[in-house]
Motif scaffolding. Structure first.
Motif, mmCIF file in Angstrom:
data_model
loop_
_atom_site.group_PDB
_atom_site.id
_atom_site.type_symbol
_atom_site.label_atom_id
_atom_site.label_comp_id
_atom_site.label_asym_id
_atom_site.label_seq_id
_atom_site.Cartn_x
_atom_site.Cartn_y
_atom_site.Cartn_z
ATOM 1 N N SER A 7 0.887 -1.228 -0.088
ATOM 2 C CA SER A 7 -0.174 -0.176 -0.043
ATOM 3 C C SER A 7 0.872 1.234 -0.024
ATOM 4 O O SER A 7 0.436 2.226 -0.517
ATOM 5 C CB SER A 7 -0.820 0.139 1.234
ATOM 6 N N GLU A 8 2.250 1.235 0.785
ATOM 7 C CA GLU A 8 2.724 2.392 0.756
ATOM 8 C C GLU A 8 3.595 2.557 -0.638
ATOM 9 O O GLU A 8 3.676 3.558 -1.089
ATOM 10 C CB GLU A 8 4.092 2.308 1.738
ATOM 11 N N LEU A 10 2.270 1.676 -3.574
ATOM 12 C CA LEU A 10 1.197 2.134 -4.458
ATOM 13 C C LEU A 10 1.071 3.661 -4.155
ATOM 14 O O LEU A 10 0.723 4.625 -5.148
ATOM 15 C CB LEU A 10 -0.085 1.581 -4.162
ATOM 16 N N LEU A 11 0.872 4.089 -2.931
ATOM 17 C CA LEU A 11 0.900 5.514 -2.571
ATOM 18 C C LEU A 11 1.998 6.613 -3.135
ATOM 19 O O LEU A 11 1.853 7.528 -3.661
ATOM 20 C CB LEU A 11 0.596 5.923 -1.081
ATOM 21 N N VAL A 12 3.023 5.933 -2.860
ATOM 22 C CA VAL A 12 4.548 6.587 -3.649
ATOM 23 C C VAL A 12 4.232 6.569 -5.066
ATOM 24 O O VAL A 12 4.383 7.742 -5.791
ATOM 25 C CB VAL A 12 5.699 5.766 -3.041
ATOM 26 N N LEU A 14 1.362 6.661 -6.883
ATOM 27 C CA LEU A 14 0.338 7.482 -7.325
ATOM 28 C C LEU A 14 0.929 9.117 -7.164
ATOM 29 O O LEU A 14 0.621 9.885 -7.994
ATOM 30 C CB LEU A 14 -0.649 7.469 -6.226
ATOM 31 N N VAL A 15 1.641 9.323 -6.078
ATOM 32 C CA VAL A 15 2.190 10.728 -5.980
ATOM 33 C C VAL A 15 3.257 11.012 -7.044
ATOM 34 O O VAL A 15 3.125 12.099 -7.667
ATOM 35 C CB VAL A 15 2.975 11.026 -4.566
#
Length: 129
Positions: A7-8, A10-12, A14-15
């Motif tokens: 999940s981390e 994926l967040l990186v 996306l940013v």
């Protein structure tokens, strides 16, 4: 390695997509992969160099110990004609070796130490007043 979950990541990602945009994101990912690969290779090279140096130090230490043992054997051979009896080989315990301790010297091995002759104490003569 760093404890990053999916999940981390994926967040990186996306940013990074929002900041760089879809046109520059593949090039940035490729560049980041190249840099990470270079870092891994350099760390592995440093690790191998340190391991090689530690192995070389251990070999030098063993050679030095063998040289000292050979010098002691030569000294024992030189002392043998002077003492008249063969000397026992030196026992040096090195770390990790299971060498038995040297035998204790018994009283029959060494001659008794000579004692000093006893001299009588001077006698005091009584004084007459």
């Amino acid at each position: 390695m760093f404890g990053i979950s999916f999940s981390e990541l994926l967040l990186v990602g996306l940013v990074a997509l929002l900041v760089l945009g879809p046109e520059r994101l593949p090039g940035a990912a490729r560049t980041a992969g190249l840099w990470i690969g270079r870092l891994k290779r350099s760390f592995n090279a440093i690790k191998q160099e340190v391991e090689r140096e530690l192995g070389a130090d251990e070999i030098r230490r063993q050679l030095h110990n063998e040289h000292i043992l050979q010098m002691e054997r030569d000294a024992q051979k030189l002392m043998e004609p002077l003492t008249g009896k063969p000397a026992s080989p030196p026992t040096i315990a090195t770390p990790g070796s299971d060498a038995p301790p040297p035998p204790a010297a018994s009283s029959t091995d060494a001659p008794a130490a000579p004692t000093a002759p006893q001299t009588p104490a001077p006698s005091e003569t009584p004084r007459n007043p």
